[in-house]
Enzyme design. Structure first.
Site, mmCIF file in Angstrom:
data_model
loop_
_atom_site.group_PDB
_atom_site.id
_atom_site.type_symbol
_atom_site.label_atom_id
_atom_site.label_comp_id
_atom_site.label_asym_id
_atom_site.label_seq_id
_atom_site.Cartn_x
_atom_site.Cartn_y
_atom_site.Cartn_z
ATOM 1 N N TYR A 113 34.546 150.611 47.154
ATOM 2 C CA TYR A 113 34.637 150.693 48.615
ATOM 3 C C TYR A 113 33.599 149.758 49.264
ATOM 4 C CZ TYR A 113 34.339 153.057 53.216
ATOM 5 O OH TYR A 113 34.315 153.365 54.553
ATOM 6 N N LYS A 119 34.135 146.446 51.552
ATOM 7 C CA LYS A 119 33.616 146.346 52.925
ATOM 8 C C LYS A 119 32.730 145.106 53.078
ATOM 9 C CE LYS A 119 35.450 149.927 55.010
ATOM 10 N NZ LYS A 119 36.487 149.724 56.022
ATOM 11 N N GLY A 164 44.396 159.186 60.862
ATOM 12 C CA GLY A 164 43.271 159.618 60.040
ATOM 13 C C GLY A 164 42.161 160.216 60.887
ATOM 14 N N GLN A 165 41.006 160.422 60.249
ATOM 15 C CA GLN A 165 39.899 161.106 60.928
ATOM 16 C C GLN A 165 39.482 160.392 62.218
ATOM 17 O OE1 GLN A 165 36.021 161.079 59.037
ATOM 18 N NE2 GLN A 165 35.304 162.818 60.214
ATOM 19 N N ASP A 168 50.917 154.351 61.269
ATOM 20 C CA ASP A 168 50.335 154.937 60.055
ATOM 21 C C ASP A 168 51.444 155.106 59.036
ATOM 22 O OD1 ASP A 168 48.959 156.931 58.216
ATOM 23 O OD2 ASP A 168 47.447 156.820 59.776
ATOM 24 N N GLY A 228 46.502 153.020 60.939
ATOM 25 C CA GLY A 228 45.707 154.076 60.306
ATOM 26 C C GLY A 228 45.323 155.088 61.378
ATOM 27 N N ASP A 286 53.330 150.429 56.945
ATOM 28 C CA ASP A 286 52.426 150.129 55.840
ATOM 29 C C ASP A 286 51.765 148.805 56.210
ATOM 30 O OD1 ASP A 286 51.141 149.311 53.568
ATOM 31 O OD2 ASP A 286 52.778 149.851 52.207
#
Ligand code: NAD
Ligand code: SER
Length: 310
Positions: A141, A145, A13-14, A36, A10, A51
């Protein structure tokens, strides 16, 4: 000393884009692998398309580069997860199991997995939310978590997996764009202030949320991963705090730099998500266990964001 090799899943991403840069400065270009689903042209970066749900390919990448640590950042964030609940649950949980299993099998030594303030819910005390408190998240979400946190602690206790985690607040940075969260407004507002001198906010003016500048989030992540194992006493996830503000307060701070900036409000489904989250966080345990302390408040962050985005 064995050289660490880090795999970030990942990575585009941000958080990943910025974290990868920091980790490359620590471990060297050849010892940080960015993985990613999304491909970005980044000269000099070792990149593998992955993935995280493809366990065989993930194991093959780990073996190819002799990876010792995995930072798992691939997830669907709060707003997107509400639109795609089943995919969110699948990605957020199965991705984590794949990485925890690799650590359980001894293929990697250490795991970083971020949790979120979304683990808390409407029945949690909202102000100075403690590390240990009522946790009844009502978003997909947040539920993923919270379940993730339980599994991290379980894998640590049962299988001695060295997994470390932080409950990030909303993260704000100028180098990368946010990826579908409820706190994204606090990044968009700076871009719009500079571009159009106005911003329409999808949260109401008094919605106070815990937030953090990316500099501090990276500092916390790297400090926690560097801390001696015996200092990491919490293996579910640590509360950390940076700052708390409302859309009105961030707009007022921006106006000090751009006096004709205006904000308007048009709330959408993300308001209900924000209303279920804390307003501020108590991070005593992170401070006591591994010395956590933020560097940025709203004033300092706004100054830095606008300077860099200009
Ligand atoms: P992001 O959405 O910006 O980035 C996630 C990255 O994962 C994307 O580049 C995406 O292409 C990639 N990805 C998605 N599905 C994938 C898959 N199946 N396999 C491989 N890669 C895949 O998210 P972010 O803001 O960087 O967040 C990273 C982590 O931090 C997430 O676990 C998130 O829940 C957590 N977190 C973020 C914030 C925040 O404010 N940004 C706050 C709290 C927690
Ligand atoms: N910033 C994240 C979100 O809004 C919090 O985990 O989804």
């Amino acid at each position: 000393m064995t050289k660490e090799t880090v795999l970030i899943i990942g990575a585009n991403g941000q958080i990943g884009l910025e974290l990868a840069e920091s980790l490359r400065n620590i471990y060297g270009q050849d010892h940080v692998i960015s993985a990613d689903l999304k491909t970005i042209d980044q000269p000099g970066v070792i990149y593998e398309r992955l993935d995280v749900l493809d366990k065989d390919r993930m194991y093959a990448i780990i073996k190819k580069y002799n990876v010792t640590q995995v930072y798992l950042l691939a997830a669907l964030l709060s707003a997107t997860a509400e639109q795609k609940p089943k995919s969110a649950w699948n990605l957020n949980m199965e991705g984590l199991f794949n990485v925890l299993d690799a650590a359980k099998e001894g293929i990697i030594k250490k795991v970083y997995w971020p949790s979120s303030i979304a683990v808390f819910g409407p029945t949690t005390p909202r102000v100075n939310t403690p590390q240990y408190t009522v946790m009844e998240p009502n978003t997909i979400y947040g539920i993923s978590k919270q379940a993730g946190e339980r599994f991290c602690e379980y894998y640590f206790q049962k299988y001695n997996v060295d997994v470390r985690s932080i409950r990030y607040p909303g993260l704000i940075g100028w180098k990368s764009a946010p990826g579908g969260g409820t706190t994204d407004y606090a990044v968009h507002i700076y871009h719009e202030a500079l571009k159009n001198k106005s911003y329409e906010c999808f949260l109401s003016e008094q919605t106070e949320l815990p937030m953090m500048y990316m500099h501090d989030a990276l500092k916390a992540t790297i400090s926690l991963m560097d801390a001696p194992a015996e200092k990491v006493k919490i293996r579910s996830s640590y509360n950390i705090a940076g700052m708390s503000f409302t859309p009105k307060q961030i707009a007022e701070e921006i106006k000090k730099h751009i006096p004709d900036f205006t904000i308007s409000y048009k709330t959408d489904f993300r308001q209900a998500i924000a209303d279920s989250w804390p307003a501020s966080i108590d991070d005593t345990y992170a401070n006591k266990d591994w010395g956590w302390k933020p560097d940025f408040d709203l004033v300092k962050m706004t100054d830095d964001m606008l300077k860099n985005l200009k």
